[in-house]
Design a protein around this motif. Structure first.
Motif, PDB file in Angstrom:
ATOM      1  N   ARG A 315       0.805  -1.217   0.000  1.00  0.00           N
ATOM      2  CA  ARG A 315       0.000   0.000   0.000  1.00  0.00           C
ATOM      3  C   ARG A 315       0.840   1.271   0.000  1.00  0.00           C
ATOM      4  O   ARG A 315       0.290   2.355  -0.105  1.00  0.00           O
ATOM      5  CB  ARG A 315      -0.958   0.003   1.185  1.00  0.00           C
ATOM      6  N   GLY A 316       2.194   1.143   0.166  1.00  0.00           N
ATOM      7  CA  GLY A 316       3.031   2.314  -0.049  1.00  0.00           C
ATOM      8  C   GLY A 316       3.947   2.739   1.068  1.00  0.00           C
ATOM      9  O   GLY A 316       4.661   3.739   0.920  1.00  0.00           O
ATOM     10  N   ILE A 317       3.991   2.023   2.191  1.00  0.00           N
ATOM     11  CA  ILE A 317       4.894   2.420   3.269  1.00  0.00           C
ATOM     12  C   ILE A 317       6.343   2.204   2.829  1.00  0.00           C
ATOM     13  O   ILE A 317       6.637   1.358   1.980  1.00  0.00           O
ATOM     14  CB  ILE A 317       4.572   1.638   4.567  1.00  0.00           C
ATOM     15  N   ALA A 318       7.267   2.966   3.389  1.00  0.00           N
ATOM     16  CA  ALA A 318       8.684   2.878   2.998  1.00  0.00           C
ATOM     17  C   ALA A 318       9.518   2.071   3.966  1.00  0.00           C
ATOM     18  O   ALA A 318      10.602   1.598   3.604  1.00  0.00           O
ATOM     19  CB  ALA A 318       9.280   4.278   2.869  1.00  0.00           C
ATOM     20  N   ALA A 319       9.067   1.905   5.205  1.00  0.00           N
ATOM     21  CA  ALA A 319       9.838   1.150   6.192  1.00  0.00           C
ATOM     22  C   ALA A 319       8.894   0.609   7.253  1.00  0.00           C
ATOM     23  O   ALA A 319       7.976   1.307   7.701  1.00  0.00           O
ATOM     24  CB  ALA A 319      10.901   2.025   6.844  1.00  0.00           C
ATOM     25  N   THR A 320       9.142  -0.633   7.661  1.00  0.00           N
ATOM     26  CA  THR A 320       8.312  -1.254   8.683  1.00  0.00           C
ATOM     27  C   THR A 320       9.132  -2.280   9.446  1.00  0.00           C
ATOM     28  O   THR A 320      10.260  -2.610   9.076  1.00  0.00           O
ATOM     29  CB  THR A 320       7.043  -1.882   8.070  1.00  0.00           C
ATOM     30  N   ILE A 321       8.551  -2.789  10.517  1.00  0.00           N
ATOM     31  CA  ILE A 321       9.198  -3.755  11.398  1.00  0.00           C
ATOM     32  C   ILE A 321       8.192  -4.847  11.707  1.00  0.00           C
ATOM     33  O   ILE A 321       7.002  -4.569  11.897  1.00  0.00           O
ATOM     34  CB  ILE A 321       9.645  -3.087  12.716  1.00  0.00           C
ATOM     35  N   GLY A 322       8.652  -6.083  11.781  1.00  0.00           N
ATOM     36  CA  GLY A 322       7.729  -7.159  12.150  1.00  0.00           C
ATOM     37  C   GLY A 322       8.457  -8.447  12.456  1.00  0.00           C
ATOM     38  O   GLY A 322       9.635  -8.607  12.124  1.00  0.00           O
ATOM     39  N   PRO A 323       7.761  -9.399  13.086  1.00  0.00           N
ATOM     40  CA  PRO A 323       8.358 -10.683  13.449  1.00  0.00           C
ATOM     41  C   PRO A 323       8.058 -11.774  12.428  1.00  0.00           C
ATOM     42  O   PRO A 323       6.973 -11.820  11.842  1.00  0.00           O
ATOM     43  CB  PRO A 323       7.678 -10.994  14.785  1.00  0.00           C
TER      44      PRO A 323
END
Length: 432
Positions: A315-323
């Motif tokens: 959807r367009g986010i540039a940076a994220t964090i996840g497990p």
């Protein structure tokens, strides 16, 4: 999501965060301190690596070609022989004058390591559980560490909450790791381009924080588990609002933001919708955010998956964090540390992640360009704070500083002895 946490006064995090802002000028992560890892057996991996290196000015000799499965999950043997070994050798063979502080894994490098059977005599580590499944990137952060226990997690010696601890890991053997990955090569190119474009113009929009409960009335009330992280979302919203960087919207109801509720989203932190992205956001270019839930980076490619990392990237986010697997709630970067520190503008995305991430050899992944700096420091003369080498000051792992708060006339080293890690006690020792 499971929780295993002991009480901690939430304002302790705020005191510690203030220490970061006292740093003296150093230098932020530089392009020539980055080593890029691509998989020669994965379509587009090498091409994307070269594109990133060209756009960022990373030396061509800082490309490591591995040859391993192009699937999202690999075995422990594949990781050791086909990923860890060639990366470690490449690092050890670099000239002594070359300083590498960060690794970047590229689309096609496996995302996670499957759990393997452990010998019957294996003793679990003091922290974590008996499973040895982990994120590839979290293990690569320790590629320069000769040996360490595989079961469970290890405390990150750079984490701001563990500065009073004597860590098993040495800070000079821990690397930052970021990942340029996504559902398809076009998404990866967009991540690279969006970071650079946003650095030029600055990240602008609205910050959205999605808590579930009102903030406890007493600022000294001891909190644990979910309540700790819910309050941390409140504190993050407060700090971003005080910074004046952008408009902040905080929701403290059980219902999550719904479609149409979050236009021009630039920052986002919230919880809890397990593996079910809610399409509430219109992401601005360069947006950064993460959702606190257990399954949000278990896949980036499965077409019908609704996990948050994958869908936010689409959807367009540039940076994220996840497990990549169940992490336990206290494995996430506390929002009140991550977002305000990133918004100060002194540290890159990768540096911010490193000092706010509690555990290594565990489940978390940073997706985005670790060189990305979405905000410019208020004081341009102080642009580019950085981490010091071990022994440079009394608050190990913090940005370079004399470790003394002249304004408050209180030694920072004394504040570093606060029991920050009370909130990060170990989960029970059981295998998955």
């Amino acid at each position: 999501m499971c929780i295993f946490a002991s009480p901690i006064p939430i304002h302790f995090f705020l005191i510690l965060f203030s220490l970061v802002l006292l740093a003296a000028p150093g230098h932020a992560l530089q392009a020539d301190e980055v080593l890029v890892i691509a998989n020669s057996r994965a379509d587009d991996s090498l091409g994307l690596a070269r594109y990133y290196m060209q756009r960022r000015g990373i030396p061509a000799k800082h490309l490591v070609r591995i040859s391993t499965t192009d699937q999202e999950r690999c075995s422990r043997q594949e990781y050791e022989q086909e990923i860890r070994h060639p990366v470690r050798q490449a690092l050890l063979q670099l000239p002594a004058t070359t300083r590498i502080r960060c690794l970047v894994t590229i689309y096609g490098v496996p995302l996670a390591i499957r759990s393997a059977e452990l010998p019957a005599e294996t003793t679990p580590s003091e922290s974590g559980n008996k499973g040895n499944h982990a994120a590839v990137d979290s293990e690569l952060a320790l590629v320069l560490t000769d040996t360490y226990p595989l079961p469970g997690w290890l405390e990150n010696p750079y984490f701001l909450g563990f500065q009073a601890h004597k860590s098993f890991l040495e800070r000079d053997s821990v690397l930052m790791v970021g990942r340029l990955d996504g559902p398809d090569p076009a998404t990866v190119r967009r991540l690279i381009d969006d970071a650079l474009a946003t650095e030029h113009n600055g990240l602008q929009g609205t910050a959205y924080f999605d808590a579930r409960w009102p903030l406890p009335e007493s600022p000294t009330q001891q909190l644990s588990g979910y309540a700790l992280y819910d309050a941390s979302l409140h504190r993050a919203a407060e700090k971003i609002s005080q910074s004046g960087r952008m408009t902040v919207r905080l929701d403290q109801n059980e219902t999550l933001f719904q479609p149409g509720d979050a236009p021009r989203a630039a920052l986002y932190g919230g919880w809890y919708s397990l593996g079910q992205y809610v399409d509430a956001f219109t992401w601005v270019r360069g947006a950064v955010g993460y959702h606190i839930a257990s399954a949000e980076c278990t896949t980036l490619r499965q077409q019908d998956s609704q996990v948050w990392c994958k869908r936010m990237l689409e959807r367009g986010i540039a940076a994220t964090i996840g497990p990549v697997n169940e992490p336990y709630v206290q494995a996430f970067p506390p929002p009140e540390l991550f977002f305000p520190l990133l918004a100060e503008g002194y540290l890159s995305l990768g540096e911010t992640y490193l000092v706010t991430l509690p555990f290594l050899s565990w489940q978390m992944v940073l997706i985005g360009d670790p060189l990305y700096q979405p905000f410019k420091p208020r004081n341009q003369q102080q642009r580019g704070h950085s981490f010091s080498s071990p022994g440079d000051h009394d608050c190990p792992g913090l940005p370079e500083s004399p470790c003394h708060n002249d304004a408050a006339e209180q030694p920072l080293a004394a504040l570093c002895q606060k029991p920050w890690a009370m909130a990060f006690s170990a989960p029970p020792r059981h295998s998955h």
